[in-house]
Design an enzyme around this catalytic site. Sequence first.
Site, PDB file in Angstrom:
ATOM      1  N   ASP A 247       0.813  -1.218   0.000  1.00 28.29           N
ATOM      2  CA  ASP A 247       0.000   0.000   0.000  1.00 28.29           C
ATOM      3  C   ASP A 247       0.843   1.263   0.000  1.00 28.29           C
ATOM      4  O   ASP A 247       2.037   1.230   0.288  1.00 28.29           O
ATOM      5  CB  ASP A 247      -0.834   0.041   1.291  1.00 28.29           C
ATOM      6  CG  ASP A 247      -2.087  -0.793   1.153  1.00 28.29           C
ATOM      7  OD1 ASP A 247      -2.404  -1.183   0.031  1.00 28.29           O
ATOM      8  OD2 ASP A 247      -2.730  -1.029   2.188  1.00 28.29           O
ATOM      9  N   LYS A 269      -3.264   3.425  -2.708  1.00 30.09           N
ATOM     10  CA  LYS A 269      -4.406   4.287  -2.950  1.00 30.09           C
ATOM     11  C   LYS A 269      -3.968   5.716  -2.711  1.00 30.09           C
ATOM     12  O   LYS A 269      -3.441   6.014  -1.644  1.00 30.09           O
ATOM     13  CB  LYS A 269      -5.526   3.937  -1.987  1.00 30.09           C
ATOM     14  CG  LYS A 269      -6.040   2.548  -2.212  1.00 30.09           C
ATOM     15  CD  LYS A 269      -6.936   2.161  -1.087  1.00 30.09           C
ATOM     16  CE  LYS A 269      -7.263   0.680  -1.199  1.00 30.09           C
ATOM     17  NZ  LYS A 269      -7.825   0.164   0.006  1.00 30.09           N
ATOM     18  N   MET A 382      -8.227   8.467   9.544  1.00 28.39           N
ATOM     19  CA  MET A 382      -8.716   9.087   8.297  1.00 28.39           C
ATOM     20  C   MET A 382      -9.659  10.250   8.609  1.00 28.39           C
ATOM     21  O   MET A 382     -10.730  10.370   8.004  1.00 28.39           O
ATOM     22  CB  MET A 382      -9.443   8.038   7.425  1.00 28.39           C
ATOM     23  CG  MET A 382      -8.523   6.931   6.975  1.00 28.39           C
ATOM     24  SD  MET A 382      -9.349   5.660   6.011  1.00 28.39           S
ATOM     25  CE  MET A 382     -10.013   4.609   7.280  1.00 28.39           C
TER      26      MET A 382
HETATM   27  N1  SAH Z   1      -4.436  -0.451   8.930  1.00 30.72           N
HETATM   28  C1  SAH Z   1      -3.924   0.849   9.322  1.00 30.72           C
HETATM   29  C2  SAH Z   1      -4.943   1.929   9.069  1.00 30.72           C
HETATM   30  C3  SAH Z   1      -5.185   2.189   7.622  1.00 30.72           C
HETATM   31  S1  SAH Z   1      -6.339   3.489   7.332  1.00 30.72           S
HETATM   32  C4  SAH Z   1      -3.513   0.799  10.800  1.00 30.72           C
HETATM   33  O1  SAH Z   1      -3.837  -0.180  11.489  1.00 30.72           O
HETATM   34  O2  SAH Z   1      -2.854   1.722  11.259  1.00 30.72           O
HETATM   35  C5  SAH Z   1      -5.284   4.846   7.066  1.00 30.72           C
HETATM   36  C6  SAH Z   1      -5.256   5.738   8.265  1.00 30.72           C
HETATM   37  O3  SAH Z   1      -4.455   5.197   9.281  1.00 30.72           O
HETATM   38  C7  SAH Z   1      -4.650   7.116   8.019  1.00 30.72           C
HETATM   39  O4  SAH Z   1      -5.600   8.002   7.454  1.00 30.72           O
HETATM   40  C8  SAH Z   1      -4.280   7.534   9.429  1.00 30.72           C
HETATM   41  O5  SAH Z   1      -5.407   7.951  10.165  1.00 30.72           O
HETATM   42  C9  SAH Z   1      -3.818   6.222  10.007  1.00 30.72           C
HETATM   43  N2  SAH Z   1      -2.359   6.051   9.878  1.00 30.72           N
HETATM   44  C10 SAH Z   1      -1.718   5.106   9.177  1.00 30.72           C
HETATM   45  N3  SAH Z   1      -0.381   5.239   9.322  1.00 30.72           N
HETATM   46  C11 SAH Z   1      -0.196   6.283  10.139  1.00 30.72           C
HETATM   47  C12 SAH Z   1       0.954   6.907  10.683  1.00 30.72           C
HETATM   48  N4  SAH Z   1       2.194   6.474  10.403  1.00 30.72           N
HETATM   49  N5  SAH Z   1       0.791   7.965  11.496  1.00 30.72           N
HETATM   50  C13 SAH Z   1      -0.445   8.412  11.811  1.00 30.72           C
HETATM   51  N6  SAH Z   1      -1.554   7.848  11.324  1.00 30.72           N
HETATM   52  C14 SAH Z   1      -1.445   6.799  10.504  1.00 30.72           C
END
Ligand code: SAH
Length: 462
Positions: A247, A269, A382
């Site tokens: 991703d 995405k 998000m």
């Molecule tokens: N599966 C992922 C979430 C995916 S949805 C998890 O468990 O973390 C994508 C969202 O995850 C982003 O919009 C943000 O809100 C969060 N996110 C993912 N990576 C991040 C990071 N390094 N720092 C802060 N937020 C993060």
Amino acid sequence: MKNFPMFLRMDGRRVVICGGGEEAARKCRLVLKTEAEIVVTGPIGDPELDGLIASGRVRHEAAPDARTFDGAALTFIATGCPAHDAALACLARAAGAVVNVVDRPEMCDAFTPSIVDRDPVVVAIGTEGAAPVLGRRIKTDIETMLPPRLGPFVALVGRLRGAVAERIAPQRRRGFWEWALDGEPFRAHLDGREREAARLLKEAVNAGAAPEAKGHIALVGAGPGARDLLTLRAVQRLQQADVIFYDRLVDPEVLELARRDADRVYVGKEVGACAWPQDHIDRLIVAEAGKGRRVVRLKSGDPSVFGRAAEELAAAEAAGIEVEIVPGITAASAAAARLKTPLTERGEIDTFAITTGTCQPGEADPARARLAHPGTAVAFYMAVEKAGAVRRDLMEAGAPGACPVDIVASVSTEAERHVACTLDTLPDTIRAEGVRSPAILFVRYPKSMAAASHPATLVAAE
Ligand code: SAH
């Protein structure tokens, strides 16, 4: 290279350890891993050495002489007295022994490396004394890379070498070994199914070839970014993968952990738009696994949190392909760790919720009123674009505007940022600070704030 690495034969040979203290005991512990005869010399002041001598595993010579060292494979000297060490080193060397004097590199013929032991697989690391700390760090890295059960598996495979040479035609041998060391037998052994591993290997030897490869899909959590936040299992799956679909939020340094010759496919995405529609990804991973390949679907954080895992699991199961989830550290956990603000807190926060700011187009926002409850911490994923709605919904449902909010963006990456504000000032802060996705909005409504804002209710309840 000032020092040349070699593996010495130890079975049936003698190792002399001069000294009876903790240093000598440490060397003794190392040599005990081998089949060498061990002789310890001098006065003994260490209970572990005492025990080894009493058990007969180690022989004791109170006063060593030239004969003690005659024909010895190795001599370690650690008496604790520099003059005594030097004298013994001369005596041992004159008898032809290879000498190591603890903490005296100038008197050493040989140095002990940092060792990663998965007997019969042994990795020795040396830095020629330039950076012992680095040597230990490399050792730790290799320790995490090599599964603890590797040794017994390699020993098992080693016992079958003769049978393989006898029953498997030369042109099929390479395929057999690749399957044995990378495929189902290895994985079965790592999972603790030793008998099954042995059975699979023996069946293949009897059949004269490795069975046809079965495909497999692993939905693997890559964590929030930093590669040392991956689980060991995730690293293993990356190293076993033939193809990796990853991703947008997966950090490049995580991909470096994959096998060099694995195919890498970016299915990222871009914000708001799917470069790759989900059903396309589902079809592709299933098609690749259908060819007998090991597929890793690498997702940021934990695959089970806003990771579309359900669709991919269903697609794999419908196609009859073995599928597993390897959990990862979700962004909220990483953000809480970074802030040193635990997700729950005795007496203050008894409920921790994960929710999203953004739903599918056309779908209603999640019901937020139920989250505006004393004792609740909420991680909004998000949600950078939805901060206004988050503030409105929570405050309308009774959450005080003074609730503390932490915005943590790109946690565990080079772009990491933290901004603190309150629920009331959340949208303005995001705008003023120019906070960008990916970020976690971490809203806390501790119980003590409810007590402070509704003291009358509390007294009445009591
Ligand atoms: N599966 C992922 C979430 C995916 S949805 C998890 O468990 O973390 C994508 C969202 O995850 C982003 O919009 C943000 O809100 C969060 N996110 C993912 N990576 C991040 C990071 N390094 N720092 C802060 N937020 C993060």
